[in-house]
Scaffold this motif. Sequence first.
Motif, PDB file in Angstrom:
ATOM      1  N   ARG A 139       5.410  15.244  31.539  1.00 17.95           N
ATOM      2  CA  ARG A 139       6.659  15.890  31.131  1.00 17.95           C
ATOM      3  C   ARG A 139       6.817  15.928  29.611  1.00 17.95           C
ATOM      4  O   ARG A 139       7.797  16.477  29.105  1.00 17.95           O
ATOM      5  CB  ARG A 139       7.849  15.157  31.754  1.00 17.95           C
ATOM      6  N   VAL A 140       5.859  15.336  28.904  1.00 18.40           N
ATOM      7  CA  VAL A 140       5.936  15.254  27.445  1.00 18.40           C
ATOM      8  C   VAL A 140       5.136  16.387  26.823  1.00 18.40           C
ATOM      9  O   VAL A 140       3.953  16.572  27.124  1.00 18.40           O
ATOM     10  CB  VAL A 140       5.414  13.895  26.936  1.00 18.40           C
ATOM     11  N   ARG A 141       5.787  17.129  25.940  1.00 19.36           N
ATOM     12  CA  ARG A 141       5.137  18.238  25.224  1.00 19.36           C
ATOM     13  C   ARG A 141       5.149  17.907  23.733  1.00 19.36           C
ATOM     14  O   ARG A 141       6.217  17.687  23.146  1.00 19.36           O
ATOM     15  CB  ARG A 141       5.897  19.543  25.481  1.00 19.36           C
ATOM     16  N   VAL A 142       3.968  17.868  23.140  1.00 21.18           N
ATOM     17  CA  VAL A 142       3.821  17.578  21.719  1.00 21.18           C
ATOM     18  C   VAL A 142       3.470  18.890  21.032  1.00 21.18           C
ATOM     19  O   VAL A 142       2.355  19.388  21.159  1.00 21.18           O
ATOM     20  CB  VAL A 142       2.724  16.521  21.472  1.00 21.18           C
ATOM     21  N   ASP A 143       4.423  19.455  20.326  1.00 18.52           N
ATOM     22  CA  ASP A 143       4.227  20.743  19.669  1.00 18.52           C
ATOM     23  C   ASP A 143       3.823  20.490  18.218  1.00 18.52           C
ATOM     24  O   ASP A 143       4.650  20.127  17.380  1.00 18.52           O
ATOM     25  CB  ASP A 143       5.502  21.578  19.732  1.00 18.52           C
ATOM     26  N   THR A 144       2.531  20.678  17.925  1.00 15.07           N
ATOM     27  CA  THR A 144       2.039  20.378  16.588  1.00 15.07           C
ATOM     28  C   THR A 144       2.315  21.488  15.589  1.00 15.07           C
ATOM     29  O   THR A 144       2.044  21.327  14.396  1.00 15.07           O
ATOM     30  CB  THR A 144       0.524  20.089  16.631  1.00 15.07           C
ATOM     31  N   VAL A 145       2.838  22.621  16.051  1.00 11.88           N
ATOM     32  CA  VAL A 145       3.248  23.694  15.142  1.00 11.88           C
ATOM     33  C   VAL A 145       4.621  23.395  14.558  1.00 11.88           C
ATOM     34  O   VAL A 145       4.823  23.403  13.338  1.00 11.88           O
ATOM     35  CB  VAL A 145       3.245  25.054  15.860  1.00 11.88           C
ATOM     36  N   THR A 146       5.575  23.100  15.431  1.00 11.56           N
ATOM     37  CA  THR A 146       6.939  22.799  14.980  1.00 11.56           C
ATOM     38  C   THR A 146       7.149  21.313  14.738  1.00 11.56           C
ATOM     39  O   THR A 146       8.196  20.917  14.228  1.00 11.56           O
ATOM     40  CB  THR A 146       7.962  23.262  16.025  1.00 11.56           C
ATOM     41  N   ARG A 147       6.143  20.493  15.113  1.00 14.27           N
ATOM     42  CA  ARG A 147       6.214  19.035  14.984  1.00 14.27           C
ATOM     43  C   ARG A 147       7.409  18.489  15.752  1.00 14.27           C
ATOM     44  O   ARG A 147       8.133  17.628  15.270  1.00 14.27           O
ATOM     45  CB  ARG A 147       6.228  18.613  13.514  1.00 14.27           C
ATOM     46  N   ARG A 148       7.557  18.968  16.969  1.00 13.91           N
ATOM     47  CA  ARG A 148       8.620  18.485  17.860  1.00 13.91           C
ATOM     48  C   ARG A 148       7.992  17.866  19.102  1.00 13.91           C
ATOM     49  O   ARG A 148       6.928  18.292  19.550  1.00 13.91           O
ATOM     50  CB  ARG A 148       9.551  19.629  18.263  1.00 13.91           C
ATOM     51  N   VAL A 149       8.670  16.875  19.640  1.00  8.88           N
ATOM     52  CA  VAL A 149       8.268  16.273  20.902  1.00  8.88           C
ATOM     53  C   VAL A 149       9.401  16.470  21.887  1.00  8.88           C
ATOM     54  O   VAL A 149      10.562  16.134  21.605  1.00  8.88           O
ATOM     55  CB  VAL A 149       7.954  14.772  20.738  1.00  8.88           C
ATOM     56  N   LEU A 150       9.070  17.037  23.043  1.00 11.71           N
ATOM     57  CA  LEU A 150      10.065  17.332  24.069  1.00 11.71           C
ATOM     58  C   LEU A 150       9.695  16.611  25.356  1.00 11.71           C
ATOM     59  O   LEU A 150       8.527  16.563  25.749  1.00 11.71           O
ATOM     60  CB  LEU A 150      10.146  18.835  24.345  1.00 11.71           C
ATOM     61  N   VAL A 151      10.706  16.037  26.008  1.00 10.41           N
ATOM     62  CA  VAL A 151      10.573  15.572  27.383  1.00 10.41           C
ATOM     63  C   VAL A 151      11.364  16.554  28.220  1.00 10.41           C
ATOM     64  O   VAL A 151      12.594  16.594  28.146  1.00 10.41           O
ATOM     65  CB  VAL A 151      11.093  14.136  27.558  1.00 10.41           C
ATOM     66  N   ASP A 152      10.657  17.379  28.993  1.00  5.76           N
ATOM     67  CA  ASP A 152      11.263  18.561  29.610  1.00  5.76           C
ATOM     68  C   ASP A 152      11.838  19.421  28.477  1.00  5.76           C
ATOM     69  O   ASP A 152      11.103  19.843  27.609  1.00  5.76           O
ATOM     70  CB  ASP A 152      12.302  18.168  30.663  1.00  5.76           C
ATOM     71  N   ASP A 153      13.155  19.613  28.423  1.00  9.84           N
ATOM     72  CA  ASP A 153      13.739  20.425  27.351  1.00  9.84           C
ATOM     73  C   ASP A 153      14.494  19.584  26.324  1.00  9.84           C
ATOM     74  O   ASP A 153      15.160  20.128  25.439  1.00  9.84           O
ATOM     75  CB  ASP A 153      14.697  21.472  27.939  1.00  9.84           C
ATOM     76  N   ASP A 154      14.390  18.273  26.430  1.00 10.09           N
ATOM     77  CA  ASP A 154      15.126  17.379  25.535  1.00 10.09           C
ATOM     78  C   ASP A 154      14.223  16.904  24.403  1.00 10.09           C
ATOM     79  O   ASP A 154      13.158  16.318  24.645  1.00 10.09           O
ATOM     80  CB  ASP A 154      15.666  16.171  26.302  1.00 10.09           C
ATOM     81  N   GLU A 155      14.651  17.161  23.165  1.00  9.88           N
ATOM     82  CA  GLU A 155      13.859  16.754  22.017  1.00  9.88           C
ATOM     83  C   GLU A 155      14.043  15.271  21.733  1.00  9.88           C
ATOM     84  O   GLU A 155      15.146  14.730  21.823  1.00  9.88           O
ATOM     85  CB  GLU A 155      14.240  17.570  20.775  1.00  9.88           C
ATOM     86  N   VAL A 156      12.945  14.605  21.366  1.00 12.55           N
ATOM     87  CA  VAL A 156      12.960  13.197  20.998  1.00 12.55           C
ATOM     88  C   VAL A 156      12.589  13.094  19.523  1.00 12.55           C
ATOM     89  O   VAL A 156      11.543  13.590  19.102  1.00 12.55           O
ATOM     90  CB  VAL A 156      11.965  12.382  21.855  1.00 12.55           C
TER      91      VAL A 156
END
Length: 229
Positions: A139-156
């Motif tokens: 469920r964890v998405r590591v977006d290295t373009v925007t440097r955001r980490v999301l669990v489902d749709d919630d940013e951490v």
Amino acid sequence: METSPGGRGLVLVVEDEPAIVDLIGLYLRRDGFSVLTAAEGSAALELVRRHRPVAVVLDVGLPGLDGIEVCRRLRADDDWTPVLFVTARDDEVDRVLGLEIGADDYVVKPFSPRELMARLRTVLRRGTGPAPGPLVLGRVRVDTVTRRVLVDDDEVALTATEFALLAHLARYPGRVFSREQLLSSVWGYAAHAGTRTVDVHVAQLRGKLGGDCPIRTVRGVGYAAEVGR
């Protein structure tokens, strides 16, 4: 407080010893940074909010509001400006506390200015490294373009170092890295710096990501990221 021209961004130096301020400022300017200085914690908080530096070099033992509390308040305000602690106390409890509240790295007085600059450059690279695309671990998405980490749709919200550690492990799912390998790849220095640093940051990631954290401990070896978590 002072500023000087530089093309690599503005660094705030928070230190109450003038000789150390001058030394750090000299090396920063040589490396192409602009320099802003403060001698106490309250002024540092105001300068971070007003000038948005690329990093803060922060003495722990400030008069009044100390460096630990300055960092704590920045993180409480959701300000994740990279923080490099400078401390006169080579005590693991102090160092671990600094990392736990969100500092990115630290150097111990007396320090080599070249070491401080190397640590600072490494911290800044963590925030501007190559971006191969999003990495998905359960469920964890590591977006290295925007440097955001999301669990489902919630940013951490993560520090630059926490993000760099998670992204490094996520790029090699299933591969086990020793603490020494992680220190070299993420922090940019050798194992003698203290592998406890890695453990603290893994614990911070687990605290923020909870049961969705994809990092697995491999007893006696190190850590790995799992796709199926």
